[in-house]
Enzyme design. Structure first.
Site, PDB file in Angstrom:
ATOM      1  N   CYS A 135      77.524  29.903  57.055  1.00 33.67           N
ATOM      2  CA  CYS A 135      78.256  28.674  57.377  1.00 33.67           C
ATOM      3  C   CYS A 135      79.776  28.903  57.353  1.00 33.67           C
ATOM      4  CB  CYS A 135      77.810  27.535  56.455  1.00 33.67           C
ATOM      5  SG  CYS A 135      78.289  25.914  57.080  1.00 33.67           S
ATOM      6  N   HIS A 188      72.064  27.606  57.905  1.00 31.64           N
ATOM      7  CA  HIS A 188      71.736  27.903  56.503  1.00 31.64           C
ATOM      8  C   HIS A 188      70.356  28.543  56.408  1.00 31.64           C
ATOM      9  CE1 HIS A 188      75.130  25.912  54.516  1.00 31.64           C
ATOM     10  NE2 HIS A 188      75.159  25.179  55.610  1.00 31.64           N
ATOM     11  N   GLU A 229      68.923  29.759  53.929  1.00 27.54           N
ATOM     12  CA  GLU A 229      68.275  29.362  52.665  1.00 27.54           C
ATOM     13  C   GLU A 229      67.650  27.974  52.760  1.00 27.54           C
ATOM     14  OE1 GLU A 229      71.421  29.227  53.343  1.00 27.54           O
ATOM     15  OE2 GLU A 229      72.459  27.663  52.205  1.00 27.54           O
TER      16      GLU A 229
END
Lengths: 193, 251
Positions: free
Chosen positions: A79, A175, A177
């Site tokens: 990001c 993202h 994750e």
């Protein structure tokens, strides 16, 4: 040792938890010494470009990151962690980025801003990236001078670079994750590259 | 293109889902994390946990929930319910929540939106608005729709956006629990007046109600609770229907 760089932005558990799920331990640290000793480095980022750059400088992290990148250590920016690799951002005029890559960060001018949600990743010829959906939260995106470093693109009222890759440096605007199986898959491939 | 999001919502008390569920095969019936994992498996794009634990223990239970969810889920999730302070927001985000949802406390103290956005970024600040029709417009209600705040829903949504909200979770109190479909007029009005995403909530019923709220209501995401809890449809059913109707979703 894998380090997740903490520059005071808050939520880093997402990345640590995702690595743990893949059976990999990581430490969250803001110490330049840890970054210098790391085998792999992850730089997650939320919030503003300017705040992040100022924090990286004040904490002495920027130089450690630049050295590590120069030494060829595998590096993953997430990001804003992608955005600060460039020279400058429309978000924070007058604050220089790390300048690893030439180019700048621009704001979306169409649609709802920030872009929040799942969008399609269209990979270029890069084995690290596959087609699928990833989770984005961003108002800004990178425009690299050298288009060869674009590893994947995504469409948000026009095509933008959603992943960057050049030698040991990988960076994603989304993202991983928080991108479910797609994101875990990417992290798994990155860990073995 | 950015896809439309389907978001199951779980009302949680002491770590357990409050509304009954029909998932008889769950190992621990009512366990919030287990249900969340089920929805994740069905293709939920995000999850919302509303912690309605009514005691002073709520803060602790909400943080424990966020921490557990963050270890088990790798999709974004929001935690809401009675959050009143910047410290609590910090604790929830550090525990692993991606976003917090503010409702009554933001009405009482709009600066909380600004403070949270400045400190943690707009992306993690969801402002929840419970709207109810009041003549030609919609009012903002609290306490489950029983108390009129006197605020106008559209003006409040705009103010929340100006103060740094990253998303609006818009619930129609007229439709909530009716299964008659989302309030299209309300959703469209708010969504077209803002530049931040709007999550429509309240009234999810038929499969076509989801298509409607995206196509006519201009919602960016749709939230539902009992429809999924009772197994009327799976998240996958809804997404399959949307896809067959030309709405872009993550599959």
């Amino acid at each position: 040792m894998i380090v997740i760089v903490d520059y005071g932005s808050g939520n880093l558990m997402g990345v640590k938890n995702a690595l743990k799920r893949l059976g990999v331990d990581a430490i969250i640290t803001s110490k330049p010494k840890d970054i210098r000793q790391a085998k792999r480095i992850i730089l997650p980022g939320v919030g503003a470009f300017g705040f992040m750059m100022q924090s990286l400088r004040r904490m002495g992290i920027e130089d450690a990151l630049k050295e590590a990148i120069k030494e060829g250590k595998p590096f993953l920016g997430i990001c804003i962690g992608l955005q600060v690799l460039f020279e400058k951002s429309e978000e924070s005029p007058g604050i220089a980025g790390m300048g690893i890559f030439e180019g700048s960060i621009m704001k979306f001018h169409k649609g709802k801003v920030p872009q929040i949600g799942w969008n399609r990743i269209i990979p270029k010829d890069d084995p690290l990236f596959v087609e699928g959906y990833a989770y984005f939260v961003n108002s800004y995106f990178a425009i690299p001078d050298d288009k060869k470093i674009v590893a994947a693109t995504t469409d948000y009222f026009g095509e933008f670079a959603s992943a960057i890759r050049d030698k040991n440096v990988t960076a994603v605007q989304f993202h991983p994750e928080k991108s479910g199986e797609y994101g875990l898959g990417l992290l798994r491939r990155w860990l073995s590259c | 293109m950015l896809t439309k999001r389907i978001i199951p919502c779980l009302d949680v008390k002491d770590g357990m889902v409050v509304k009954g569920t029909n998932f008889v095969d769950l190992k621990h019936a009512g366990d919030a994390i287990e249900l969340a994992k089920r929805y994740n498996g069905q293709g939920a794009d995000e999850l919302v946990f509303l912690d309605i634990t009514a005691s002073h223990e709520r803060r602790k239970t909400a943080i424990a929930l966020a921490s557990k969810a963050a270890q088990e889920l790798f999709i974004p999730f929001t935690v809401g319910g009675g959050i009143t302070s910047i410290e609590e927001i910090r604790d929830l985000l550090s525990a692993g929540a991606d976003k917090v949802s503010l409702n009554t406390s933001a009405i009482k103290n709009p600066d909380l939106i600004k403070d949270a956005a400045n400190r943690f970024g707009s992306q993690c600040v969801v402002v929840a608005i419970d709207a109810k029709r009041r003549g030609d417009s919609w009012g903002v209600f609290v306490k489950g729709g029983r108390e009129d705040t006197g605020l106008d829903a559209l003006s409040w949504a705009k103010q929340a956006e100006r103060m740094g909200a990253g998303e609006i979770l818009l619930t129609s109190m007229d439709r909530d629990g009716t299964k008659e479909g989302f309030d299209i007029e309300l959703t469209r009005k708010i969504s077209e007046s803002l530049s931040i995403p709007v999550i429509a909530s309240g009234g999810a019923g038929s499969l076509s109600s989801f298509a409607e709220v995206f196509q006519k209501g201009k919602a960016d995401a749709a939230l539902a609770a009992s429809l999924f809890h009772y197994g009327t449809f799976t998240v996958g059913d809804v997404k399959k229907y949307l896809k067959s109707n030309g709405i872009e979703i993550r599959d």
